[in-house]
Each structure stands twice: as structure tokens, then as C-alpha cells.
Design a protein around this motif. Sequence first.
Motif, PDB file in Angstrom:
ATOM      1  N   LEU A   1      -3.392   7.423  -2.990  1.00 51.73           N
ATOM      2  CA  LEU A   1      -2.494   8.550  -2.727  1.00 51.73           C
ATOM      3  C   LEU A   1      -1.086   8.269  -3.221  1.00 51.73           C
ATOM      4  O   LEU A   1      -0.396   9.169  -3.713  1.00 51.73           O
ATOM      5  N   ALA A   2      -0.654   7.012  -3.106  1.00 45.42           N
ATOM      6  CA  ALA A   2       0.680   6.654  -3.583  1.00 45.42           C
ATOM      7  C   ALA A   2       0.766   6.810  -5.098  1.00 45.42           C
ATOM      8  O   ALA A   2       1.752   7.348  -5.628  1.00 45.42           O
ATOM      9  N   VAL A   3      -0.252   6.351  -5.806  1.00 45.00           N
ATOM     10  CA  VAL A   3      -0.274   6.524  -7.258  1.00 45.00           C
ATOM     11  C   VAL A   3      -0.380   8.001  -7.611  1.00 45.00           C
ATOM     12  O   VAL A   3       0.298   8.493  -8.521  1.00 45.00           O
ATOM     13  N   GLY A   4      -1.229   8.731  -6.880  1.00 51.76           N
ATOM     14  CA  GLY A   4      -1.376  10.161  -7.138  1.00 51.76           C
ATOM     15  C   GLY A   4      -0.108  10.941  -6.905  1.00 51.76           C
ATOM     16  O   GLY A   4       0.156  11.950  -7.586  1.00 51.76           O
TER      17      GLY A   4
ATOM     18  N   ALA B   1       1.707  15.163   4.148  1.00 52.72           N
ATOM     19  CA  ALA B   1       1.074  16.481   4.050  1.00 52.72           C
ATOM     20  C   ALA B   1      -0.392  16.375   3.650  1.00 52.72           C
ATOM     21  O   ALA B   1      -1.235  17.155   4.103  1.00 52.72           O
ATOM     22  N   VAL B   2      -0.704  15.406   2.789  1.00 55.32           N
ATOM     23  CA  VAL B   2      -2.068  15.287   2.272  1.00 55.32           C
ATOM     24  C   VAL B   2      -2.982  14.546   3.241  1.00 55.32           C
ATOM     25  O   VAL B   2      -4.188  14.801   3.294  1.00 55.32           O
TER      26      VAL B   2
ATOM     27  N   VAL C   1      -6.306  13.546  -4.796  1.00 54.15           N
ATOM     28  CA  VAL C   1      -5.390  13.321  -5.918  1.00 54.15           C
ATOM     29  C   VAL C   1      -5.793  14.164  -7.121  1.00 54.15           C
ATOM     30  O   VAL C   1      -4.941  14.764  -7.793  1.00 54.15           O
ATOM     31  N   LEU C   2      -7.096  14.226  -7.399  1.00 56.18           N
ATOM     32  CA  LEU C   2      -7.585  14.950  -8.570  1.00 56.18           C
ATOM     33  C   LEU C   2      -7.791  16.435  -8.297  1.00 56.18           C
ATOM     34  O   LEU C   2      -8.065  17.197  -9.229  1.00 56.18           O
TER      35      LEU C   2
ATOM     36  N   ALA D   1      -6.423   0.959   3.258  1.00 52.46           N
ATOM     37  CA  ALA D   1      -5.352   0.516   2.363  1.00 52.46           C
ATOM     38  C   ALA D   1      -5.584   1.056   0.950  1.00 52.46           C
ATOM     39  O   ALA D   1      -4.632   1.460   0.259  1.00 52.46           O
ATOM     40  N   SER D   2      -6.839   1.077   0.510  1.00 49.77           N
ATOM     41  CA  SER D   2      -7.153   1.630  -0.808  1.00 49.77           C
ATOM     42  C   SER D   2      -6.830   3.117  -0.869  1.00 49.77           C
ATOM     43  O   SER D   2      -6.336   3.614  -1.893  1.00 49.77           O
ATOM     44  N   ALA D   3      -7.095   3.820   0.220  1.00 50.15           N
ATOM     45  CA  ALA D   3      -6.748   5.240   0.273  1.00 50.15           C
ATOM     46  C   ALA D   3      -5.250   5.442   0.110  1.00 50.15           C
ATOM     47  O   ALA D   3      -4.797   6.321  -0.645  1.00 50.15           O
TER      48      ALA D   3
END
Length: 346
Positions: free
Chosen positions: A235-238, A254-255, A281-282, A229-231
Amino acid sequence: MSLAAASAIALAAAADRAFGEPPTRFHPVAWLGRLVEWLDASVPDTRLAGVGIAAGTPTGFGLALAGVVLAGAAAARVTVGSGDGVTATVLAAAALFVCSSHRMLLAVTRDVVALSASDVEEARGELRALAGRDASDLSPAHVRSAAVESAAENLADGLVAPLMGFAVGALAAGGLGLATVEGLSVAAGVAGWVKAVNTLDSMLGYRHRIAGWAPARLDDAVMWLPARASAVLLLAVGRLTPQQHGRRRGSLRAVWPSVRRAAGVPASPNSGWPMASIGAVLDCQLEKPGAYSLHADRPLPTVEVAQAGVRVVSRAGLLGIGTASVVVAGIGRAVPRLGGSGVVPA
């Protein structure tokens, strides 16, 4: 009950943003840590002893927090004649607050990242508050990598796991038809149980300890969903964060395959997920020398990239808090309709 549980989540988040963490001498998790230290020194280093610790310690801690909520509400009912629901909400929020940690860990991460560019020796020393690895020979870039990895992993351990435990407890209590006070005590108790499981793993779950086997395996099971869930949160924020050249990142679909591959590199079945996600993300490599390297074809994080990582983790935590509040309020209010009885208190 659903609105009371959502209010407790919001209050706990506000307390974390305002105060960080309680002083150690007043912190129930610090008391739990001292108990675990005593158990570690007192019980035999056997698998059976580890099973007993893993079964009894989290249960006892969870029951203690649930008991505080029940006792406080009962005291309000006796002394004032009302207000037990409000008291239970405040006490449940306090329980979730002491079981979760976000602001303080982010502040330490920011300090380590800043020091990595100005005083690497001090940065290595500060890193010990985040990561258990030997930092004596880490380069500035590897110090930043460790800080970013720890921030992402601590999002799962320190915030998402107890938050999910609280939400699951609240929803289960609503589904069973418990009233507000009893439901909030269950939610607080489950959050405490999850926090104790994670604390046991961090203190006893080492490979060289036979008694650490059961705490480590229990933590692996409990953290399976919070880690993933943290992942998703990261990714959603990223996805909403522009890259340096201004282009938006690819879709989650895709990611996800690259994140899934990188998540399987560390030995832990769970910690790789938030770390692989923040690396994606980074667009940077995250490496623990001699142990693993995630996204090895990318550069290690610069100061600017690591600072961006702290912001992403912070926003992912806020997204998780908001999501949990909405889910508890929405699903909780829908439970009577799903059950068809309409008897669950709101």
C-alpha cells in the motif's frame, strides 16, 4: 553488530538481484524439501507426528545455518588470525540469501502475464511454478489474477518473513549483548527457522493430512506479522504510484478498511492481506474461481494492470529490504543506550 547485520541484509539483497537463486543441487532449502518428502513418506500420518516434525525440522535447519556462520568465522580466526567478523557477515548474508526469494518469482510472474496474452496454454503451465491451483480451465484474465495474487503472497512468504526473522534475531542478539559473530549466527538461524516453517506448511500443511495440522498452525502464527507488514509495504508503494488517469491514490487510512474486509475473504488468516492490498493498489478484482473473489466489483487485471502489479511487488520488496536495514542499524545501535550499560558490541 548492528552495522554488520545491516550489511548482511544488503549483501543478501544484492545476491538475489544478481543471481536469483542457487542451482537446486546446491540449494539448502531444496535439501530441506527432500528431507520433508522423506519424513512425509516415513512417519505416521498422525497429529503427534506432525507436532514432532513442526518442532524438530525448523529448529534443526535454523541450527544448521547458525552453525555454518559460527564455524566459518572460527575457521577464519584460526587460519588468518582475524576477519572472523567479515566472514560471519558474508556467511550470514548467504544464509539470508538462500532463505529468501524475490527476483526469480517476479521473473516467472512477468513471463506468465506476458504469455496470458499470446499463449494461454503455456501461461497455464508456467503458472504451476507460482500457484498450486488447477489452471487447466482458467481464462487469460484469471491466469493473470492468479499470477498477481501469487506475486503478492510470495512477497510475504519468500522475502518479508525471512527478512523479519533475520532482523528480529539480530536485534534480540544485540539486546542480549552478544558479539558480532554470535549475533549474526542467531540472525541467520532465525531466518532459517522461519523459512523451514514456511516450507513445511507448503509441503505438509494440507487439510486432508492429519500430520499437516501442526505445520499449518505454526505457519499461521509465524506469518501473521509478515503478511500484514507486506500489505503495508504494498500500500505504501501503491500510494506513490499514479493511477492511469494521473490522480494519486487515497491515503493508507482511507484504503485500509476495504483491504481489511477483502483480506478476510480467503480461508487463510494471512494470505488475504497481501492479495487484498495489491488488488486495492491496482484497482482490480482478484479471483480464484470457486474459492474467493477479492474486490469483486472491479474488473479482472488486464496485461497492463498485471505488469504494473509486478512492478509494485518489486518496489515493495526493495522498500522492505531498506526498512529492515535501517531498523537493524538504528535500533541495534540504540540498544546499549536503552539498556544503559553500553556493553553491546557495535
